[in-house]
Write an enzyme that holds these catalytic residues in place. Structure first.
Site, PDB file in Angstrom:
ATOM      1  N   GLY A   1      -3.816   1.758  -8.445  1.00 22.00           N
ATOM      2  CA  GLY A   1      -3.889   1.185  -7.107  1.00 22.00           C
ATOM      3  C   GLY A   1      -4.481   2.189  -6.138  1.00 22.00           C
ATOM      4  O   GLY A   1      -4.242   3.393  -6.254  1.00 22.00           O
TER       5      GLY A   1
ATOM      6  N   GLY B   1      -4.704   1.439  -2.566  1.00 18.87           N
ATOM      7  CA  GLY B   1      -4.419   1.074  -1.179  1.00 18.87           C
ATOM      8  C   GLY B   1      -3.846   2.267  -0.441  1.00 18.87           C
ATOM      9  O   GLY B   1      -4.041   3.416  -0.860  1.00 18.87           O
TER      10      GLY B   1
ATOM     11  N   ARG C   1      10.348 -11.366  12.109  1.00 17.57           N
ATOM     12  CA  ARG C   1       9.520 -12.351  11.416  1.00 17.57           C
ATOM     13  C   ARG C   1      10.335 -13.451  10.749  1.00 17.57           C
ATOM     14  O   ARG C   1       9.983 -14.626  10.829  1.00 17.57           O
ATOM     15  CB  ARG C   1       8.663 -11.645  10.370  1.00 17.57           C
TER      16      ARG C   1
ATOM     17  N   GLU D   1       4.300  -1.080  -1.269  1.00 11.81           N
ATOM     18  CA  GLU D   1       4.890  -2.415  -1.379  1.00 11.81           C
ATOM     19  C   GLU D   1       5.414  -2.695  -2.786  1.00 11.81           C
ATOM     20  O   GLU D   1       6.289  -3.537  -2.976  1.00 11.81           O
ATOM     21  CB  GLU D   1       3.845  -3.487  -0.987  1.00 11.81           C
TER      22      GLU D   1
END
Lengths: 252, 638
Positions: B41, B43, B331, B426
């Site tokens: 990954g 990110g 949220r 995440e």
């Protein structure tokens, strides 16, 4: 909507390519351009044909993956300023229209398959100098160096580049000057970019030339297709910084 | 129970990290290059980890499925990144960021991890500024801030509506510098398809080159997964199309525990779905709620255009229900309120699945120009997608799957229960509990990569010197063969349905039965239907072409196969968590006024699932969450 598509199909980098014809039927006008291709691909798969390969990921105009030349223009009709292919919606086309879909074409972007090209040359340019040497843990407080709002904004304007390569694909010289100018301008406009300013500029231009990109001859096609609205003034800055860096190198 | 040792350092909360760093094992600089580290990954978490570890002298290999590491989905984050800088003099502090995060997560995250995150948050801003990230500035040259949901201080740093892009390009530039220096080798268009364990330790991966189909193994001294979340199990989400659970799920099948998969975040401000061809949902940044007011008509089925609905017939439901936070309620709460309005038949737009986000008052108060300067690119994006001008009529918004708080279980070192397997960003479960606050994902990704893993990795690596196996080891050969067999199986089914069509069906099922509200009944139905769908997948899948070429249909098939197993785990976790908390709302457990009802006595723990085989029940382990510093209270934003 019903559309006639002429799509570039090419099995591999070395295979011969050709334009294949397809009918895209019953396309909702609110579908995006890539969703139109999704619908077509589902039909192809159902018939046992191989779907059309194209690069895409975020589908919200920021990752820079999508890279289609639509009716001869990277990311499609230019009158819709600043859009990526994924943010292009079918309502912008007319029923019955013929649409040519090709990859981003440039000598430095070899085709991988169908509409997918290899843009790793852009990564290699970034590696040659598109950074500030800043080791994690060594940074001073974020407010230690003040940056006037106008300077920060002008750096941000250049930093907005999404690295899609449309500038290259639209240029008659396949030049990457807008792409390189954007990174050079972003970093050279900030105080953090000053220590490595000259070396960065020289290295990135050298790498750009080595990768086979052409030079700018002021067509401004790049600015017209850029989804991030990078202005050609970054090329002006690149030229100026390159001249200054060359002189500095010659006299030092 | 004993399977989970969180390895939280002892002592007072605010000294744990400092002491941990001092007590951690160091590796001699000349030995660092003898260690191979795999990072999957690229990110924020992966790129920052690879760059930082490369800089420290480790020999790093970094993998991503995109054609360039710069395209990882962190790039799409719009609003900003939190940090406890207190540049606004408005009462912020490490303690307050810590508390807001714990409370925002509805008291389901680990105190020690969250405190560390708040502590290093300020360093992240400094690091990014030093890299040349062009954060928004005030006229005096200082860094600017904005407010975000779930906080009453202004601590969010931003770069237009493109903060994720700028932070990722910062991390990417650091990564590039290390690639140029030879400490990091980058493998783009390469997908991890299996984790290789040797004597129980993670020592390598099996990958497929997405251009050529070549299956290849890579050995290392440890493996770091920074492969993002699993929101695409719902098919429609704000995630990029390629985001998938394969890397973490493959690790799960090799023994890594998956924690709290039912903690999924539904973001309140997305553009509503417009048709069944739709391939993804687009987020409108939460920062819009700074100046936009959320409302729905008071009357059911009110189809008048919004401008014709008089003020006293509008229900500004967030302001009504949560007067102190108003439109900046967290949220999960905002999403549920919008759903309630739509369930009552007060939704707007053709589908009735939408509420308004209205800027008319702000335009009156601030002028259209100021609103344009703050949110111009978001208004443009809205117009491109919907064909509507949000300066003239309010935006229509609806909640959409956005982020997943659950992930592979990790201890304080960010190491999973499998020695040598680290999980960042995440992809792990650690910091956000049952609900993540806005602008905290970027913070966590970069905290893990720049400032946590460089310290914690040494504890595992120090005693591992010279123990790296070669890829000739039988375990590698076995994993490669399994990977090839699986691919051949996809290719040989020759059924009639595309992987996408299965994915859509799974997503719809997950959204209906395990989405914003869940119940015992809906989850039981999901658990009945998923195995049937999975069986059909393995009997009726159609993948054209072969392995030895770029084959996007084949890539999708592999990812959907994993989602079809993972979706079941998510529903099971949601079923077993018999309480409501944060983004996990069980209809059976709510207060009389419809708020989430937690059950701290039975569920103040992390549920970590152990894989026992397909069609076999997984084992649920629990890590008790001990709160020493905060008092468990009912979350109130009223």
């Amino acid at each position: 909507m019903n559309l006639k598509l002429k799509v570039w199909r090419q099995k591999s980098a070395t295979a011969e390519g050709r334009l294949a014809e397809y009918e895209a039927r019953n396309i909702p006008p609110d579908a995006s351009f890539l969703e139109m291709l999704d619908i077509l691909n589902e039909e192809l798969l159902a018939k046992g044909d191989e779907p059309i390969a194209f690069d895409h990921d975020c589908r919200e105009g920021i990752c820079g993956s999508c890279s289609l030349t639509i009716n001869g223009i990277p990311h499609g009709p230019v009158n819709l300023s600043a859009t990526t292919t994924c943010q292009l919606y079918m309502r912008k086309f007319t029923d019955g229209q013929t649409i040519y879909i090709e990859p981003f074409r440039a000598r430095s972007f070899p085709i991988v398959r169908d509409l997918i090209v290899d843009r790793s040359a852009l990564d290699r340019i970034q590696r040659s100098g598109g950074y500030v040497t800043a080791r994690a843990g060594s940074a001073p407080d974020g407010n230690a160096i003040l940056i006037p709002k106008t300077e920060a904004d002008s750096a941000m304007e250049a930093a907005a580049c999404i690295g899609c390569g449309a500038c290259v694909a639209s240029c008659p010289n396949a030049s990457a000057m807008l792409f390189v100018g954007a990174k050079v301008s972003h970093l050279n406009r900030l105080p953090q970019g000053q220590p490595e300013r000259h070396q960065r500029t020289l290295n990135m231009v050298k790498k750009m030339d080595e990768e086979g990109f052409g030079n700018c001859s002021n067509h401004y096609e790049c600015e017209a297709v850029c989804p991030a609205e990078i202005p050609v003034t970054v090329i002006t800055q690149l030229n100026r910084d390159y001249a200054a860096a060359s002189v500095s190198k010659a006299v030092s | 129970m004993s399977a989970l040792d969180s390895k939280i350092p002892s002592g007072p909360l605010d000294t744990k990290w400092e002491r941990f760093k001092f007590e951690s094992k160091l590796i001699n600089p000349s030995n660092k290059r003898k260690y191979e580290v795999i990072v999957v990954g690229s990110g924020l978490a992966g790129a920052s980890a690879a760059a930082t570890l490369g800089e420290l002298g480790f020999s790093v290999k970094c993998f991503c499925y995109q054609d360039s590491p710069r395209r990882a989905h962190s790039i799409a984050a719009q609003g900003g990144i939190n940090a406890a800088k207190n540049y606004q003099n408005d009462g912020d502090s490490v303690q307050r960021l810590f508390y807001d995060t714990i409370k925002g997560g509805d008291f389901r995250s680990r105190e020690a991890n969250v405190h560390r995150l708040a502590e290093v948050s300020a360093n992240i801003i400094d690091q990014c500024v030093a890299q040349g990230v062009p954060f928004a500035r005030e006229y005096g040259g200082m860094l600017a801030n904005r407010s975000f949901g779930g906080a009453q201080v202004s601590r969010t740093f931003y770069a237009r509506g493109q903060t994720g892009q700028q932070l990722l390009l910062g991390a990417y530039s650091g990564l590039n510098r290390q690639i140029a220096a030879g400490t990091v080798k980058m493998f783009p268009r390469t997908e991890m398809l299996d984790l290789v364990l040797i004597d129980g330790h993670a020592k390598g991966i099996v990958t497929r080159d997405l251009s050529t189909g070549k299956i290849q193994s890579y050995a290392a001294d440890c493996v770091i997964l920074a492969t993002g979340g699993y929101g695409n199990v719902f098919y429609l989400s704000t995630n990029a199309k390629g985001c998938n659970v394969t890397a973490t799920y493959r690790a799960h099948k090799k023994g890594a525990f998956f924690a709290n998969p039912c903690f999924t975040q539904i973001h309140p401000t997305c553009i509503p779905v417009s048709g069944d061809y739709q391939s993804k949902l687009t987020l409108m940044s939460e920062s819009l709620r700074n100046d936009g007011r959320v409302w729905a008509p008071k009357k059911k089925g009110d189809k008048r255009p919004p401008q014709q609905i008089p003020e006293d017939e509008r229900d500004y439901f967030l302001e009504r229900k949560y007067p102190s936070y108003g439109n900046l309620a967290p949220r999960d709460i905002s999403s549920r309120s919008a759903k309630e309005a739509c369930d009552e038949g007060r939704g707007v737009g053709e589908s009735g699945l939408g509420v308004y986000l209205d800027f008319a008052d702000s335009i009156k108060r601030l002028s259209e120009n100021v609103v344009r300067e703050r949110y111009g690119n978001l208004f443009e994006m809205y117009e491109q997608i919907t064909g509507e001008d949000a300066y003239k009529s309010p935006m229509r918004i609806f909640p959409a799957v956005h982020y997943t708080m659950g992930g592979l279980w990790v201890d304080y070192n960010l190491m999973s229960n499998l020695p040598g397997l680290f999980v960042l960003g995440e992809a792990n479960f650690s910091d956000h509990g049952a609900n993540r606050l806005g602008a905290s994902a970027l913070m966590q990704g970069l905290a893990d990569g720049y400032f946590v893993i460089p310290y914690t990795i040494g504890n595992y690596l120090a005693p591992q010197l010279g123990k790296r196996p070669s890829t000739d080891h039988p375990e590698f050969k076995k994993a490669e063969q399994e990977t090839r067999d699986r691919i051949n199986r996809f290719l040989s089914i020759k059924g009639r349905r595309s992987a996408d069509s299965f994915h859509r069906e799974l997503g719809l099922l997950m959204w209906d039965l395990c989405g914003m509200a869940r119940s015992e009944k809906s989850l039981q139905r999901a658990l009945n239907r998923i195995p049937t769908l999975r069986q059909e997948f393995w009997e009726n899948l159609s993948v054209t072409g072969g392995n030895e070429e770029l084959n996007q249909a084949l890539e999708k098939a592999g990812r959907v196969a994993d989602f079809l197993e993972f979706g079941e785990l998510t529903c099971l976790d949601a079923l077993e968590r018999r309480e409501s908390c944060g983004g996990h709302f069980r209809e059976e457990y709510q207060t009389p006024d419809g708020e989430a009802l937690r059950d701290d006595e039975h569920f103040a723990h992390v549920a970590a699932w152990e894989f026992n085989g397909i069609d076999k029940a997984p084992t649920r382990h629990a890590e008790q969450l001990n709160y020493e510093s905060v008092h468990l209270s009912t979350r109130s934003y009223k």
